[in-house]
Motif scaffolding. Structure first.
Motif, PDB file in Angstrom:
ATOM      1  N   UNK A 185      56.004  31.441  41.829  1.00 42.91           N
ATOM      2  CA  UNK A 185      56.271  32.851  41.568  1.00 42.91           C
ATOM      3  C   UNK A 185      56.608  33.520  42.897  1.00 42.91           C
ATOM      4  N   UNK A 186      57.532  34.480  42.860  1.00 48.08           N
ATOM      5  CA  UNK A 186      57.906  35.153  44.106  1.00 48.08           C
ATOM      6  C   UNK A 186      56.758  36.003  44.642  1.00 48.08           C
ATOM      7  N   UNK A 187      55.902  36.507  43.741  1.00 49.41           N
ATOM      8  CA  UNK A 187      54.729  37.279  44.153  1.00 49.41           C
ATOM      9  C   UNK A 187      53.568  36.886  43.238  1.00 49.41           C
ATOM     10  N   UNK A 188      52.818  35.906  43.663  1.00 47.45           N
ATOM     11  CA  UNK A 188      51.753  35.349  42.829  1.00 47.45           C
ATOM     12  C   UNK A 188      50.632  36.356  42.588  1.00 47.45           C
ATOM     13  N   UNK A 189      50.313  37.170  43.576  1.00 46.80           N
ATOM     14  CA  UNK A 189      49.256  38.166  43.399  1.00 46.80           C
ATOM     15  C   UNK A 189      49.664  39.172  42.328  1.00 46.80           C
ATOM     16  N   UNK A 190      50.906  39.611  42.373  1.00 37.90           N
ATOM     17  CA  UNK A 190      51.404  40.544  41.365  1.00 37.90           C
ATOM     18  C   UNK A 190      51.400  39.919  39.983  1.00 37.90           C
ATOM     19  N   UNK A 191      51.794  38.654  39.891  1.00 39.05           N
ATOM     20  CA  UNK A 191      51.847  37.986  38.593  1.00 39.05           C
ATOM     21  C   UNK A 191      50.459  37.837  37.987  1.00 39.05           C
ATOM     22  N   UNK A 192      49.496  37.460  38.788  1.00 41.26           N
ATOM     23  CA  UNK A 192      48.141  37.316  38.256  1.00 41.26           C
ATOM     24  C   UNK A 192      47.571  38.666  37.825  1.00 41.26           C
ATOM     25  N   UNK A 193      47.968  39.729  38.525  1.00 42.35           N
ATOM     26  CA  UNK A 193      47.526  41.061  38.108  1.00 42.35           C
ATOM     27  C   UNK A 193      48.114  41.420  36.742  1.00 42.35           C
ATOM     28  N   UNK A 194      49.367  41.043  36.510  1.00 46.20           N
ATOM     29  CA  UNK A 194      49.989  41.300  35.213  1.00 46.20           C
ATOM     30  C   UNK A 194      49.280  40.530  34.107  1.00 46.20           C
ATOM     31  N   UNK A 195      48.888  39.297  34.414  1.00 44.18           N
ATOM     32  CA  UNK A 195      48.160  38.505  33.422  1.00 44.18           C
ATOM     33  C   UNK A 195      46.823  39.159  33.093  1.00 44.18           C
ATOM     34  N   UNK A 196      46.128  39.644  34.112  1.00 41.39           N
ATOM     35  CA  UNK A 196      44.853  40.319  33.889  1.00 41.39           C
ATOM     36  C   UNK A 196      45.059  41.590  33.058  1.00 41.39           C
ATOM     37  N   UNK A 197      46.114  42.335  33.358  1.00 41.68           N
ATOM     38  CA  UNK A 197      46.394  43.576  32.642  1.00 41.68           C
ATOM     39  C   UNK A 197      46.720  43.328  31.181  1.00 41.68           C
ATOM     40  N   UNK A 198      47.198  42.129  30.878  1.00 49.68           N
ATOM     41  CA  UNK A 198      47.545  41.795  29.502  1.00 49.68           C
ATOM     42  C   UNK A 198      46.478  40.962  28.805  1.00 49.68           C
ATOM     43  N   UNK A 199      45.274  40.948  29.368  1.00 53.27           N
ATOM     44  CA  UNK A 199      44.138  40.385  28.653  1.00 53.27           C
ATOM     45  C   UNK A 199      43.562  39.082  29.143  1.00 53.27           C
ATOM     46  N   UNK A 200      44.121  38.503  30.205  1.00 59.12           N
ATOM     47  CA  UNK A 200      43.568  37.251  30.714  1.00 59.12           C
ATOM     48  C   UNK A 200      42.208  37.496  31.361  1.00 59.12           C
TER      49      UNK A 200
END
Length: 328
Positions: free
Chosen positions: A174-189
């Motif tokens: 991912x170009x921005x792994x921290x941002x991607x994991x935050x999106x996953x958390x925001x969507x219920x992970x």
């Protein structure tokens, strides 16, 4: 005596060592052996979307008569239902035989009706669900945000189906792994597993054909995940991390916990050395904790994350200039 108990996605674990989804967890007998060896939890062998789709395609190609729409539908449903039933029965039977948490796993590449099977795993008694996702972008017309959205779509659809905790196992592309994991958390992970050890191709020069590269990890592979565990745990303290890849001994478990991981996942080392290796890993972890007078895992978890160390650039540095500048 050090207390190795911890939690993961709200589940109580006797220790932070989880056996990852693999052939090691494809039967009740193997799962019982892993529990006896000391595993804190197991993730049962994944239900693979691509594998079942491949089996359907193979059966249709094998017999031209199966190319009729009605035959294709029958084969597709029969193959899918049989495979799903086998995985559901594994979860049901394992829950009856062991006391450690049983986490189901779905390896999917789309957000179609496939994800509805998540509800079946919940009803079968799974304590949590891990989504094993890896998308290989092959089109130059597909941008990064579209690829990320595929992950979000799968997760979002699964979250609508279940109430048990859901983790997402991802790769590091991912170009921005921290941002991607935050999106996953925001969507219920509730958690992310870093990282997926996916199939990697090699080229056989003797046969001039594609082949598979080494399937097992090595202890050196821990470097691949350690950096990102330290960075993500600091940026998103509410998102739990299961560190995976390159964990072959108790020292590696300690390092990942120090970086901020909630738990660790092992696989290759169990294939190589057998289930008994788990006991040795736990003994090493206890020795580490006794050496530093850490009574619990929480006493040192995240102690060396990006947010806690004096020189955070140690996690950011990407070049070897400091070490090789004096070499000719």
């Amino acid at each position: 005596m050090a207390n190795l108990e911890t939690t993961y996605m709200g589940l109580k674990l006797k220790n932070p060592v989880i056996v990852a989804s693999s052939g090691l967890t494809n039967s009740v007998e193997k799962i019982k052996e892993l529990e006896k060896a000391g595993a804190g939890a197991v993730i049962v062998k994944s239900l693979f979307e691509e594998q079942i789709s491949g089996e359907v395609s193979h059966l249709i190609k094998k017999d031209p008569q199966n190319s009729y729409p009605e035959a294709e539908d029958y084969i597709r449903n029969y193959t899918r239902d049989n495979s799903v039933s086998a995985h559901l029965n594994l979860v049901k039977d394992a829950k009856k035989e062991v006391s450690i948490p049983i986490i189901a796993s779905i390896n999917c590449v789309s957000a179609k009706e496939w994800t509805s099977f998540a509800k079946d795993f919940e009803q079968a008694g799974a304590d949590a669900l891990e989504l094993n996702l890896f998308v290989v972008p092959t089109s130059r017309l597909q941008n990064g945000s579209e690829v990320e959205q595929l992950y979000i779509d799968v997760l979002s659809k699964v979250k609508k189906e279940v109430s048990i905790p859901v983790s997402v196992k991802i790769g590091f592309y991912f170009s921005n792994l921290v941002s991607m994991t935050e999106k996953l958390m925001a969507n219920g992970a509730s958690a992310v597993t870093m990282f997926n050890r996916f199939y990697e191709p090699d080229i056989n020069l003797e046969k001039l054909e594609l082949s598979s590269s080494e399937v097992f990890s090595s202890p050196a592979d821990i470097r691949r995940s350690l950096r990102w565990v330290g960075l993500v745990s600091a940026a998103l303290p509410k998102l739990e991390i299961a560190a995976s890849t390159g964990i072959h001994d108790g020292a590696a478990v300690a390092k990942q916990l120090l970086a901020g991981a909630q738990v660790t996942q092992i696989c290759s080392v169990v294939y190589i050395e057998g289930a008994q290796v788990i006991n040795g890993i736990l003994t090493d972890l206890e020795s580490f904790m006794d050496k530093w007078n850490f009574e619990t895992i929480d006493a040192f978890r995240g102690r060396l994350s990006y947010a806690k160390i004096e020189d955070p650039l140690m996690y950011e540095r990407s070049q070897f200039m400091k070490y090789f500048s004096s070499r000719s």
